[in-house]
Design an enzyme around this catalytic site. Structure first.
Site, PDB file in Angstrom:
ATOM      1  N   SER A 134       0.850  -1.140  -0.063  1.00 30.01           N
ATOM      2  CA  SER A 134       0.120  -0.054   0.097  1.00 30.01           C
ATOM      3  C   SER A 134       0.894   1.224   0.067  1.00 30.01           C
ATOM      4  O   SER A 134       2.152   0.870   0.138  1.00 30.01           O
ATOM      5  CB  SER A 134      -1.001  -0.221   1.297  1.00 30.01           C
ATOM      6  N   LYS A 180      -1.795   5.720  -5.148  1.00 27.18           N
ATOM      7  CA  LYS A 180      -2.723   5.089  -6.337  1.00 27.18           C
ATOM      8  C   LYS A 180      -3.934   6.230  -5.929  1.00 27.18           C
ATOM      9  O   LYS A 180      -4.318   6.899  -7.163  1.00 27.18           O
ATOM     10  CB  LYS A 180      -3.398   3.936  -5.580  1.00 27.18           C
ATOM     11  N   ASP A 212      -6.144  -8.748  -1.221  1.00 25.82           N
ATOM     12  CA  ASP A 212      -6.638  -8.758   0.287  1.00 25.82           C
ATOM     13  C   ASP A 212      -8.161  -9.344   0.076  1.00 25.82           C
ATOM     14  O   ASP A 212      -8.799  -9.219  -1.113  1.00 25.82           O
ATOM     15  CB  ASP A 212      -7.137  -7.249   0.455  1.00 25.82           C
ATOM     16  N   THR A 235      11.183  -7.144 -11.064  1.00 24.28           N
ATOM     17  CA  THR A 235      10.141  -7.012 -11.557  1.00 24.28           C
ATOM     18  C   THR A 235       9.130  -8.235 -11.156  1.00 24.28           C
ATOM     19  O   THR A 235       7.826  -8.135 -11.380  1.00 24.28           O
ATOM     20  CB  THR A 235      10.177  -7.291 -13.207  1.00 24.28           C
ATOM     21  N   LYS A 236       9.758  -9.073 -10.158  1.00 29.86           N
ATOM     22  CA  LYS A 236       8.780 -10.301  -9.802  1.00 29.86           C
ATOM     23  C   LYS A 236       7.685  -9.666  -8.942  1.00 29.86           C
ATOM     24  O   LYS A 236       6.599 -10.244  -9.351  1.00 29.86           O
ATOM     25  CB  LYS A 236       9.844 -11.101  -9.042  1.00 29.86           C
ATOM     26  N   GLY A 280      -8.069  18.779  16.396  1.00 30.19           N
ATOM     27  CA  GLY A 280      -7.893  17.624  17.070  1.00 30.19           C
ATOM     28  C   GLY A 280      -9.059  17.231  18.184  1.00 30.19           C
ATOM     29  O   GLY A 280      -9.718  18.170  18.396  1.00 30.19           O
ATOM     30  N   CYS A 295     -10.217  25.101  14.238  1.00 29.91           N
ATOM     31  CA  CYS A 295     -11.025  24.173  14.930  1.00 29.91           C
ATOM     32  C   CYS A 295     -10.495  24.084  16.348  1.00 29.91           C
ATOM     33  O   CYS A 295     -10.535  25.086  16.989  1.00 29.91           O
ATOM     34  CB  CYS A 295     -11.228  22.922  14.443  1.00 29.91           C
ATOM     35  N   ARG A 325     -17.726  19.291  17.628  1.00 27.59           N
ATOM     36  CA  ARG A 325     -18.771  19.005  18.385  1.00 27.59           C
ATOM     37  C   ARG A 325     -18.993  20.435  19.434  1.00 27.59           C
ATOM     38  O   ARG A 325     -20.274  20.631  19.541  1.00 27.59           O
ATOM     39  CB  ARG A 325     -18.555  18.092  19.497  1.00 27.59           C
ATOM     40  N   HIS A 340     -12.622  24.331   8.868  1.00 31.87           N
ATOM     41  CA  HIS A 340     -11.386  23.766   8.490  1.00 31.87           C
ATOM     42  C   HIS A 340     -10.961  24.241   7.065  1.00 31.87           C
ATOM     43  O   HIS A 340     -11.474  23.665   6.162  1.00 31.87           O
ATOM     44  CB  HIS A 340     -11.265  22.168   8.392  1.00 31.87           C
ATOM     45  N   GLU A 378      -8.380  24.607   5.538  1.00 29.75           N
ATOM     46  CA  GLU A 378      -7.334  23.703   4.558  1.00 29.75           C
ATOM     47  C   GLU A 378      -8.313  22.670   3.695  1.00 29.75           C
ATOM     48  O   GLU A 378      -7.741  22.468   2.763  1.00 29.75           O
ATOM     49  CB  GLU A 378      -6.457  22.566   5.493  1.00 29.75           C
TER      50      GLU A 378
HETATM   51  N1  GLN Z   1     -12.411  18.601  19.633  1.00 25.16           N
HETATM   52  C1  GLN Z   1     -12.989  19.740  19.261  1.00 25.16           C
HETATM   53  C2  GLN Z   1     -14.674  19.551  18.920  1.00 25.16           C
HETATM   54  O1  GLN Z   1     -15.126  18.566  18.841  1.00 25.16           O
HETATM   55  C3  GLN Z   1     -12.431  20.227  17.941  1.00 25.16           C
HETATM   56  C4  GLN Z   1     -12.652  19.381  16.637  1.00 25.16           C
HETATM   57  C5  GLN Z   1     -11.812  19.624  15.685  1.00 25.16           C
HETATM   58  O2  GLN Z   1     -10.835  20.294  15.995  1.00 25.16           O
HETATM   59  N2  GLN Z   1     -11.913  19.294  14.390  1.00 25.16           N
HETATM   60  O3  GLN Z   1     -15.199  20.731  18.903  1.00 25.16           O
END
Ligand code: GLN
Length: 557
Positions: free
Chosen positions: A20, A24, A156, A197-198, A362, A389, A470, A515, A517
């Protein structure tokens, strides 16, 4: 020329062999890009053979980043590559898992849709898979080519129903309308001094055993492949040597489409599928790649997070910095800083040499105090900052504690009993116990305050950004925090939620609940990443000037 509706849609299936992580997703996205640049309308789709309904409940060690789409689907990070290369927003139909396929079939069985029949992998699961492939071919009636990537590696067990389905698609649609591309590894064995190449032979053998003869073999390799090697692979794998395409390691993933084109991959595809189209217009993409490889400036941004050794967890952030670099004509060097190492004593040591910092999203308490300390340091030292976030939530906590003197201010995610829950659940969320798909997910409108940093970056008042969280800014603290100097510059009007916070007496200090990004593209950097990099370049220049002046002063003395 477009094929137009009513004509046969063409299908390309991308499988992987040997190991993996061969790229891909990037190979599929690159093929999509070249075909689009030939004037064709392309849709890209990925099947993930695992049983989870989606990656939303998996931890980043298992899965890397969860890429969220406008419609709120939590998808594989390859969807990020698809969107970035195609410069199009995709939907939940573009990423499916075994979990979703089985879920759909079991629901139909419970409803009695199968009229008393025995429900089996063939034909019920395979029919469901084929229906999902055909569904994306119907998008707006404008699709010329569907590229379907099968996750995992040939061999797989869980991937078999997907391979069987694409085999059947070949039979149904005919060889002129279906094309199989197999990506394998051609390793270089140092002690033998040659490439082997195997593994490719074996992996193609495995595919042929289940009835799929690949038309094109893409060989991931560190060294250029000689004609002799291509001939050998062709002979053993039953393809012509011209259909053995070298996928050589590159500095930037954005080079891959250009190299594929040089190797003649798109010409092969177009011929095989009888596609009527122009030569690819790749010059704008070439300019982007040239900027990535040879920028004028250089800047260093610190990323303060908890998965700093796991770059896949921050895939879109890394890419967004590449795009922001293109627009600032700068290389953006990223310094990964483990937030657990940061305290008031070590913040200077870790952050002293960076020109800007980003605190990413996070979940969970680990590393939170370090992030808060890092934010205090950049706020006080006027170092450019973008919080995403959880990063925005930490900025609110830091400001509450250290500027507004709200004792023990915290998010109720980390301290259920805090006396100042400046970040909290909304009342209606408090009863929800399911974890999968229950966050605020997908695109929401945000209205920006005129004159704010955010407004200046976007250049407009109404924006739409993707969410996955959340907890929310607690509106009960709006007055006290704004009085302290925090500017609430972006709001979600329908629910009166705070989406952006920033500081006016700072060159660039912005925290966003969404977000950004996820919406950055090589052809258009995200405004907030672009502005963070610009502010960081300015910060770097002013600091260098200051040091120069100080040195001059010293020599005068
Ligand atoms: N843990 C935080 C929440 O749930 C931030 C979530 C995040 O950064 N994506 O609100």
């Amino acid at each position: 020329m477009k094929l137009g509706s009513g004509k046969q849609v063409k299908y390309i299936f991308v499988t992987g062999g040997v190991v993996s992580s061969l790229g891909k997703g990037i190979a599929s996205a690159s093929i999509g890009l070249i075909l689009k640049k030939r004037g064709l309308s392309v849709n890209l789709q990925k099947f993930d053979p695992y049983i989870n309904v989606d990656p939303g409940t998996m931890n980043p060690f298992q899965h890397g980043e969860v890429f969220v789409l406008d419609d709120g689907a939590e998808t594989d990070l390859d969807l990020g590559h698809y969107e970035r290369f195609l410069d199009e927003s995709l939907s939940r139909d573009n990423n499916l898992t075994s979990g979703q396929i089985y879920d759909a079939v079991i629901s139909k069985e419970r409803r009695g849709d199968y009229l008393g029949g025995t429900v089996q992998v063939i034909p019920h699961i395979t029919n469901e898979i084929k229906d999902r492939i055909k569904k994306v071919s119907r998008r707006n009636g404008d699709v010329d080519v569907v590229i379907t990537e099968i996750g995992g590696t040939v061999g797989d067990i869980e991937g078999l129903p997907f391979l069987e389905s694409i085999r059947q698609m070949g039979l149904e649609c005919g060889p002129q309308n279906t094309l199989y591309i197999h990506l394998t590894l051609v390793p270089y064995i140092e002690s033998a001094g040659e490439v082997k190449t195997k593994p490719t032979q074996h992996s193609v053998k495995e595919l042929r055993e289940i009835g799929i003869q690949p038309n094109i073999i893409l060989c991931r390799t560190a060294l250029p492949l000689t004609n002799a090697i291509k001939e050998k692979i062709g002979l053993f794998c039953n393809v012509s040597p011209e259909a053995v395409i070298q996928a050589i390691d590159v500095e930037s993933i954005y080079e891959v489409p250009l190299l594929f084109h040089q190797e003649g991959l798109d010409e092969l595809i177009v011929k095989h599928l009888f596609l009527e189209c122009q030569k690819p217009a790749l010059s704008s993409w070439e300019r982007i790649v040239a900027k990535i490889k040879n920028p004028k400036h250089q800047v260093k941004i610190g990323i303060v997070g908890k998965y700093t050794h796991l770059k896949d967890a921050y895939k879109s952030i890394i890419e967004a910095f590449t795009h922001a670099g293109v627009e600032n004509d700068s290389r953006v060097e990223l310094k990964w800083i483990d937030s657990e190492e940061i305290s008031d004593k070590t913040a200077g040591k870790h952050l002293g040499e960076v020109n800007g910092i980003l605190v990413p999203g996070g979940f969970g308490e680990r590393g939170i105090e370090g992030k808060i300390e890092a934010i205090r340091y950049v706020r006080e030292n006027k170092i450019p900052f973008l919080g995403i976030c959880l990063g925005m939530q930490c900025a609110v906590i830091e400001f509450s504690r250290n500027v507004c003197e709200l004792k023990g201010a915290n998010s109720s995610e980390f301290d259920k009993k805090t006396q100042n829950p400046v970040i909290d659940l909304l009342p209606e969320q408090k009863e929800v116990t399911d974890l999968g798909g229950t966050m605020r997910l997908g695109a929401y409108t945000c209205v920006l305050e005129k004159g704010s940093l955010a407004f200046k970056a976007y250049g407009k008042q109404k924006i739409s950004e993707r969410h996955r969280h959340r907890y929310e800014f607690n509106n009960q603290y709006r007055d006290i925090l704004t009085r302290g100097g925090l500017r609430l510059s972006g709001l979600f009007p329908d629910k009166d939620l705070v989406e952006i916070v920033e500081l006016s007496d700072h060159p660039f200090f912005v925290g966003v609940q969404f977000h950004p990004e996820l919406k950055s593209r090589p052809t258009g950097a995200h405004p907030l990443f672009r502005e963070l990099v610009r502010a960081s370049l300015d910060y770097r220049t002013s600091r260098e000037k200051k040091t120069l002046l100080e040195n001059e002063e010293m020599t005068k003395v």
